[in-house]
Design a protein around this motif. Sequence first.
Motif, PDB file in Angstrom:
ATOM      1  N   ASP A  85       0.967  -1.215   0.370  1.00 21.93           N
ATOM      2  CA  ASP A  85       0.165   0.266  -0.019  1.00 21.93           C
ATOM      3  C   ASP A  85       1.260   1.542  -0.407  1.00 21.93           C
ATOM      4  O   ASP A  85       0.555   2.316  -1.283  1.00 21.93           O
ATOM      5  N   GLU A  86       2.006   1.154   0.861  1.00 24.63           N
ATOM      6  CA  GLU A  86       2.793   2.577   1.114  1.00 24.63           C
ATOM      7  C   GLU A  86       3.508   3.099  -0.276  1.00 24.63           C
ATOM      8  O   GLU A  86       3.614   4.066  -1.053  1.00 24.63           O
ATOM      9  N   THR A 117       2.669   1.924  -3.236  1.00 25.86           N
ATOM     10  CA  THR A 117       0.850   2.806  -4.457  1.00 25.86           C
ATOM     11  C   THR A 117       0.738   4.482  -4.259  1.00 25.86           C
ATOM     12  O   THR A 117       1.044   4.607  -4.639  1.00 25.86           O
ATOM     13  N   ILE A 118       1.180   4.363  -3.003  1.00 29.70           N
ATOM     14  CA  ILE A 118       0.525   5.508  -2.286  1.00 29.70           C
ATOM     15  C   ILE A 118       1.634   6.667  -2.835  1.00 29.70           C
ATOM     16  O   ILE A 118       1.559   7.211  -3.480  1.00 29.70           O
TER      17      ILE A 118
END
Lengths: 202, 100
Positions: B63-64, B66-67
């Motif tokens: 997720d990090e 992708t962010i």
Amino acid sequence: MTSPRTADSLDEPEFLDRLRDRDPDALGDVCRAYLGQVFRAARGAGLDPGGAEDVTQATFATFIESAPRFEGRSSVRTWLFGILYRKLAEARRVTARHEADDIDRVFESRFDEDGAWIRPPRTPEHETEASELRDALAGCMEHVPHRQRRVFALREVEGFSASEVCKILGLTTTNVGVMLHRARNRLRECLESKGFGADARS
Amino acid sequence: MLGPSCREVAERVGRDELDSLGRWDRLLTRMHLALCRHCRSYAAQLRTIGRVARSMYRGDPVDESTISRLEETLLADLAGRASGGAAPVDGDPPARPPAI
């Protein structure tokens, strides 16, 4: 390029004027401050990474497009999450019906006719089972209906106040309370069924 | 016990209603919580659920990344606006000549 702003300064009148003018630096400050939160909230609402990416992009596209119309009656963060949750609702075609929920009956069954606990909850053990509890909760979260899950995520994970959650989701305070209660009890009952927090009858 | 029953207290705690109660009901509810270990355990369970949920959605490495990528793309797009035109972003169709 301006230096990164604090969250509070993103709601100052001068900054809001720049947002309404769609000043790229101001829009960039909002992106830096909140993109991660919006993405994680989309994940928390049950989307896979690809779905969360799509809805995050769509949220910021709408944010940029609608910036000139922002009146500043709520904070920028509340406004942004309002856009996000409308996108999530559109994606799932959530209806606004209020319906009875089995979890209410389960909750009532925990008490005798005088309202006293029939099977008392156990004080959680903080030091042990932390990773197991996390895995179990992730599994239980799948069984929480989407609207309840959104209220739970906004209150517990994102830390919005009840009135902010009302603005974001377009619900009354009572509805937010009911859904939060149902989500929490559904999670509590699910964890108990997996052996967490259960106690011998006393 | 004087005041609300365990069921009522559990409902007020579960709905986060304590702060919106009148002074008398709030006092009785707090007194009940102080005296009833079962209701205190229930409240502690709900706090634990909230704490574990917060830890679940933070720090996932996929997720990090992708962010970071999403943020870079959006900031590049905004920089393009600042310099007079929208920068292309991943997935945009190729530019077409304007219709006559």
